[in-house]
Design a protein around this motif. Structure first.
Motif, PDB file in Angstrom:
ATOM      1  N   THR A 165       0.856  -1.182   0.000  1.00 49.27           N
ATOM      2  CA  THR A 165       0.000   0.000   0.000  1.00 49.27           C
ATOM      3  C   THR A 165       0.892   1.232   0.000  1.00 49.27           C
ATOM      4  OG1 THR A 165      -0.135  -0.004   2.417  1.00 49.27           O
ATOM      5  CG2 THR A 165      -1.908  -1.109   1.220  1.00 49.27           C
ATOM      6  N   GLN A 166       0.304   2.362  -0.337  1.00 50.48           N
ATOM      7  CA  GLN A 166       1.042   3.618  -0.378  1.00 50.48           C
ATOM      8  C   GLN A 166       0.039   4.759  -0.229  1.00 50.48           C
ATOM      9  OE1 GLN A 166       2.842   3.272  -4.250  1.00 50.48           O
ATOM     10  NE2 GLN A 166       1.014   3.974  -5.323  1.00 50.48           N
ATOM     11  N   VAL A 167       0.548   5.955   0.035  1.00 48.89           N
ATOM     12  CA  VAL A 167      -0.328   7.121   0.171  1.00 48.89           C
ATOM     13  C   VAL A 167       0.277   8.268  -0.636  1.00 48.89           C
ATOM     14  CG1 VAL A 167      -1.444   8.747   1.743  1.00 48.89           C
ATOM     15  CG2 VAL A 167      -1.008   6.402   2.494  1.00 48.89           C
ATOM     16  N   THR A 168      -0.538   8.887  -1.472  1.00 44.75           N
ATOM     17  CA  THR A 168      -0.076  10.046  -2.232  1.00 44.75           C
ATOM     18  C   THR A 168      -0.815  11.323  -1.854  1.00 44.75           C
ATOM     19  OG1 THR A 168      -1.615   9.470  -4.007  1.00 44.75           O
ATOM     20  CG2 THR A 168       0.653   8.678  -4.227  1.00 44.75           C
ATOM     21  N   SER A 169      -2.004  11.193  -1.262  1.00 51.35           N
ATOM     22  CA  SER A 169      -2.819  12.363  -0.946  1.00 51.35           C
ATOM     23  C   SER A 169      -2.607  12.810   0.499  1.00 51.35           C
ATOM     24  CB  SER A 169      -4.296  12.054  -1.175  1.00 51.35           C
ATOM     25  OG  SER A 169      -4.554  11.821  -2.547  1.00 51.35           O
ATOM     26  N   PRO A 170      -2.905  14.070   0.796  1.00 52.48           N
ATOM     27  CA  PRO A 170      -2.735  14.564   2.168  1.00 52.48           C
ATOM     28  C   PRO A 170      -3.817  14.031   3.097  1.00 52.48           C
ATOM     29  CG  PRO A 170      -3.712  16.254   0.796  1.00 52.48           C
ATOM     30  CD  PRO A 170      -3.356  15.122  -0.129  1.00 52.48           C
ATOM     31  N   PRO A 171      -3.539  13.989   4.398  1.00 51.92           N
ATOM     32  CA  PRO A 171      -4.569  13.602   5.365  1.00 51.92           C
ATOM     33  C   PRO A 171      -5.614  14.704   5.519  1.00 51.92           C
ATOM     34  CG  PRO A 171      -2.334  13.454   6.300  1.00 51.92           C
ATOM     35  CD  PRO A 171      -2.243  14.238   5.036  1.00 51.92           C
ATOM     36  N   VAL A 172      -6.655  14.373   6.297  1.00 55.83           N
ATOM     37  CA  VAL A 172      -7.697  15.323   6.688  1.00 55.83           C
ATOM     38  C   VAL A 172      -7.634  15.469   8.201  1.00 55.83           C
ATOM     39  CG1 VAL A 172     -10.190  15.708   6.858  1.00 55.83           C
ATOM     40  CG2 VAL A 172      -9.215  14.780   4.759  1.00 55.83           C
ATOM     41  N   VAL A 173      -7.732  16.697   8.703  1.00 59.29           N
ATOM     42  CA  VAL A 173      -7.765  16.928  10.145  1.00 59.29           C
ATOM     43  C   VAL A 173      -9.146  17.417  10.532  1.00 59.29           C
ATOM     44  CG1 VAL A 173      -6.874  18.349  12.029  1.00 59.29           C
ATOM     45  CG2 VAL A 173      -5.298  17.377  10.346  1.00 59.29           C
ATOM     46  N   TYR A 174      -9.762  16.717  11.491  1.00 53.26           N
ATOM     47  CA  TYR A 174     -11.059  17.128  12.035  1.00 53.26           C
ATOM     48  C   TYR A 174     -10.985  17.063  13.554  1.00 53.26           C
ATOM     49  CZ  TYR A 174     -16.011  17.197  13.243  1.00 53.26           C
ATOM     50  OH  TYR A 174     -17.225  17.512  13.796  1.00 53.26           O
ATOM     51  N   ARG A 175     -11.138  18.224  14.188  1.00 52.14           N
ATOM     52  CA  ARG A 175     -10.985  18.318  15.641  1.00 52.14           C
ATOM     53  C   ARG A 175      -9.652  17.694  16.038  1.00 52.14           C
ATOM     54  NH1 ARG A 175     -17.124  17.285  18.053  1.00 52.14           N
ATOM     55  NH2 ARG A 175     -18.160  18.867  16.758  1.00 52.14           N
ATOM     56  N   ASN A 176      -9.682  16.623  16.855  1.00 59.54           N
ATOM     57  CA  ASN A 176      -8.444  15.990  17.281  1.00 59.54           C
ATOM     58  C   ASN A 176      -8.205  14.655  16.591  1.00 59.54           C
ATOM     59  OD1 ASN A 176      -7.733  18.106  18.985  1.00 59.54           O
ATOM     60  ND2 ASN A 176      -8.808  17.227  20.731  1.00 59.54           N
ATOM     61  N   LEU A 177      -8.699  14.553  15.367  1.00 60.75           N
ATOM     62  CA  LEU A 177      -8.481  13.354  14.567  1.00 60.75           C
ATOM     63  C   LEU A 177      -7.722  13.714  13.298  1.00 60.75           C
ATOM     64  CD1 LEU A 177     -11.969  11.564  14.700  1.00 60.75           C
ATOM     65  CD2 LEU A 177      -9.928  11.006  16.037  1.00 60.75           C
ATOM     66  N   VAL A 178      -6.834  12.852  12.882  1.00 63.60           N
ATOM     67  CA  VAL A 178      -6.203  12.966  11.563  1.00 63.60           C
ATOM     68  C   VAL A 178      -6.607  11.713  10.795  1.00 63.60           C
ATOM     69  CG1 VAL A 178      -4.019  12.036  12.451  1.00 63.60           C
ATOM     70  CG2 VAL A 178      -4.064  13.237  10.257  1.00 63.60           C
ATOM     71  N   ILE A 179      -7.188  11.916   9.609  1.00 65.60           N
ATOM     72  CA  ILE A 179      -7.876  10.852   8.870  1.00 65.60           C
ATOM     73  C   ILE A 179      -7.190  10.673   7.524  1.00 65.60           C
ATOM     74  CG2 ILE A 179     -10.105  10.113   7.938  1.00 65.60           C
ATOM     75  CD1 ILE A 179     -11.328  12.199  10.003  1.00 65.60           C
ATOM     76  N   ILE A 180      -6.966   9.402   7.147  1.00 62.76           N
ATOM     77  CA  ILE A 180      -6.193   9.149   5.935  1.00 62.76           C
ATOM     78  C   ILE A 180      -6.717   7.908   5.218  1.00 62.76           C
ATOM     79  CG2 ILE A 180      -4.450   7.789   7.186  1.00 62.76           C
ATOM     80  CD1 ILE A 180      -3.751  10.224   4.275  1.00 62.76           C
ATOM     81  N   GLY A 181      -6.754   7.978   3.884  1.00 58.79           N
ATOM     82  CA  GLY A 181      -7.060   6.813   3.066  1.00 58.79           C
ATOM     83  C   GLY A 181      -5.779   6.100   2.691  1.00 58.79           C
TER      84      GLY A 181
END
Length: 674
Positions: A193-209
């Motif tokens: 697996t790999q990640v090319t897109s930036p994460p999302v920050v919501y309140r005190n969570l960082v969310i990533i596909g």
């Protein structure tokens, strides 16, 4: 008792302090940030900065450059990949990243480097995809106590960086990085697996596909997941699986023969959008494995090629819409959904709009998931010569807006720039299966239009809240989709049929690098058309089989569901312009430049885009008129962004080049030296 001189000095000091306070406040008032990869959390790619206008866009000039810190790492057999960063600007600091997931803090006025973080992801060795490493953006978080962190996902880790020092946050996951490939229901091998897109920050969570390389097409390959982590501790809070994990999960009945147990991909590699006020996430998902043969996964295959809305705090599904049933065309949603507010039939509606590879724009009520305009299930061609395939009988067709590019192909679409070119194009077209959108892949070879690169790709769209118009660059391209019986010579491809067909297959140019990589077999299919975009045969030598232009910039009125304007984009390939078959032929000024990069739009009335040309273009957002193009150091390679510094100067920044030549270029108005 103070002397007169002392009093004067104190008055001067007081005036200086007051002046500094005034100027600081003024600077804060006039500063315009770009705090997210897409401008805002909803990926509107819009800025209120308005110093650059339709009247003065031609006065843009290069202000500064910053060259990537990436260099080849022969000890690890790794080279820099694409330079596709779109920086963010917060608190008068610019944060940019490189293909090696290095993060640099820069002075936004001068480009001076303030610090550099190196996660050393290159030490893990070369990627399986063979395209090199890549990363498109970062995310920012600010805590209640003034903490500030930068997050970047690199390969199979999520890194937390102190925004002031550039040092890893030691308390995050016990060292500054959280693993993204653990506890996912099945074993996920290293680098699968790999990640090319930036994460999302919501309140005190960082969310990533996550992304799964296309060349991985084996039973039990990695499933798509979206994960949320605590921004302080790095502890995983929730995970959402895009493929069911049990027979009782929602959508399991859409995976025939319990194929949810072995199917992979269906991942969210594109950026995720967030409605911050409502706490809603919008996930654009991709095709299951294998991309072009679904014999091992009969059924509709939820949640593949869907727009899925989740509760951001819990990861629970709110609603979904599947745009492709049982995908066979690699038409994954490749760009961030755009959150917008429009006026439809006199009522204000908060919508989410998803541009697509197939050239449609899908528009939904952001909360309920109801289509703003009807989407019809229509019968499609189900005839196939591929053993084991069961083509789904219907596909969804939006009734509005209309398709942004031609869909499907026939002999009438043959390139007719000259009679000779038309004859050669028709000869090639007759070799393959032709038909409308969603004509299945075949053993003979089916011309798929739009191609698997799509009309719209990761560049996505920009939205102007004043007009309610959506701006998107689209490409009119095709490819020959040919399947073959698997020769099992690639350990990463184990399905019975695939588009991996020896040296003529889709993945030949994406072979693994380095010692131990499997040898590329020689295919007996010498007459097979290479699975590449705009293949045209030896005689045409790079001149596409279809007519120009090959790219457009389009404005879509989301109030009415109409196309407001559509203009050719980009000067196009110099190789085509200089082709011997076109000697003496007057070609259009804008042949159309292919590429995945997208636009931004500003209150100043301009749409700004590089789009793959060695220019930064400015278009009038109302009319589509090309206002100016300014030379860039190299070909543009990412979406632009814009900001106004505390000093009051507006800049437009765009990535150019690739590999070690990757250069961030900043433009500003001539004579503006505030």
């Amino acid at each position: 008792m103070r002397s007169g001189g002392d009093v004067k000095q104190m008055r001067a000091l007081a005036l200086a302090v007051l002046g500094a306070v005034f100027l600081g406040a003024q600077g804060r008032d006039q500063m315009v940030e770009w705090p997210h990869y897409g401008g805002d959390a909803g990926h509107g790619k819009y800025s209120v900065a308005a110093d650059i206008t339709a009247a003065n866009a031609g006065d843009l000039e290069l202000a500064w450059t910053w060259q990537t810190a990436d260099r080849p790492m022969p000890a690890y057999n790794v080279r820099p990949g694409g330079f596709e960063t779109t920086p963010i600007m917060i608190d008068d600091v610019l944060y940019a990243n490189t293909s090696f997931h290095q993060v640099a803090a820069l002075n936004p006025e001068t480009g001076e480097q303030l610090w550099l973080f190196d996660p050393r992801t290159y030490e893990e060795g070369p990627p399986l995809s063979g395209t090199g490493l890549n990363s498109r953006g970062v995310a920012f978080w600010r805590g209640e106590n003034g903490e500030a962190r930068i997050f970047i996902a690199g390969r199979q880790r999520l890194f937390a960086i102190d925004a002031r020092s550039g040092k890893p946050v030691a308390t995050f996951a016990g060292g500054g990085a959280a693993a993204l490939n653990e506890n996912l229901g099945r074993d996920v091998p290293r680098l699968h697996t790999q990640v090319t897109s930036p994460p999302v920050v919501y309140r005190n969570l960082v969310i990533i596909g996550t992304g799964v390389p296309d060349r991985l097409q084996y039973r039990g390959d990695p499933p798509g997941t979206v994960q949320a982590f605590d921004v302080r501790t790095g502890r995983r809070v929730w995970v959402f699986f895009t493929i069911p994990q049990s027979a009782s999960d929602f959508g399991a009945d859409t995976w025939g023969n319990e194929s949810w147990k072995t199917a992979g991909h269906t991942n969210v590699w594109a950026p995720i959008s967030l409605d911050e006020a409502r706490g809603l996430l919008y996930l654009p998902t991709s095709t299951p494995s294998g991309d072009y043969w679904g014999g091992g996964r009969p059924g509709a295959n939820l949640f593949a090629e869907s727009l899925v809305c989740l509760d951001a705090l819990t990861g629970q599904r709110r609603w979904h819409f599947q745009a492709i049933h049982h995908g066979l065309w690699d038409y994954d949603f490749a760009s961030a959904p755009t959150l917008a507010t429009t006026t439809v039939n006199g009522s204000r509606v908060d919508v989410v709009a998803q541009v697509s590879k197939q050239g449609f724009v899908y528009v939904f009520d952001r909360v309920t998931g109801r289509p703003v305009w009807p989407i019809e299930e229509r019968p499609v061609d189900t005839n196939t010569d591929v053993p084991g395939e069961r083509v789904f009988p219907t596909q969804p067709y939006p009734t509005r807006p209309p398709p942004l590019v031609p869909q499907g192909i026939s002999l009438d679409d043959a390139n007719d720039l000259t009679p000779e070119i038309k004859r050669l194009a028709e000869e090639q077209l007759k070799r393959f299966r032709l038909g409308p959108l969603y004509t299945p892949p075949s053993l003979k070879g089916t011309i798929q239009r739009p191609s698997q690169n799509g009309a719209a790709n990761w560049g996505g769209a920009a939205f102007d809240p004043g007009s309610g118009w959506l701006f998107v660059k689209v490409v009119d391209s095709y490819h020959v989709s040919t399947l073959c019986k698997n020769d099992l010579q690639d350990p990463y491809v184990t399905w019975e049929y695939s588009n991996y067909c020896g040296q003529y297959g889709l993945f030949t140019s994406r072979a693994p690098q380095g010692p131990g990589a499997p040898a590329q077999p020689v295919s007996p299919m010498s007459d097979r058309a290479p699975d590449s975009v705009n293949y045209s045969g030896a005689a045409l030598g790079g001149i596409p089989l279809t007519k120009p232009p090959y790219a457009y910039l389009v404005a879509v009125d989301l109030n009415k569901g109409d196309i407001a304007w559509k203009v050719p984009f980009g000067e196009g390939s110099q190789a085509i312009r200089q082709h011997p078959l076109l000697k003496g032929v007057t070609l259009p000024e804008r042949l159309g430049t292919t590429g995945n990069m997208g636009p931004i739009v500003t209150r100043g009335g301009v749409v700004l885009i590089g789009g793959g040309d060695p220019f930064l273009y400015a278009f009038d957002k109302t009319t589509g008129k090309e206002l100016a193009r300014v030379a860039t150091p190299q070909r543009t390679s990412a979406n632009p962004m814009t900001y106004r510094t505390r000093a009051g100067r507006q800049f437009v920044v765009i990535a150019t080049g690739a590999g070690t030549d990757g250069t961030l270029a900043a433009f500003a108005l001539k004579g503006d030296r505030r």
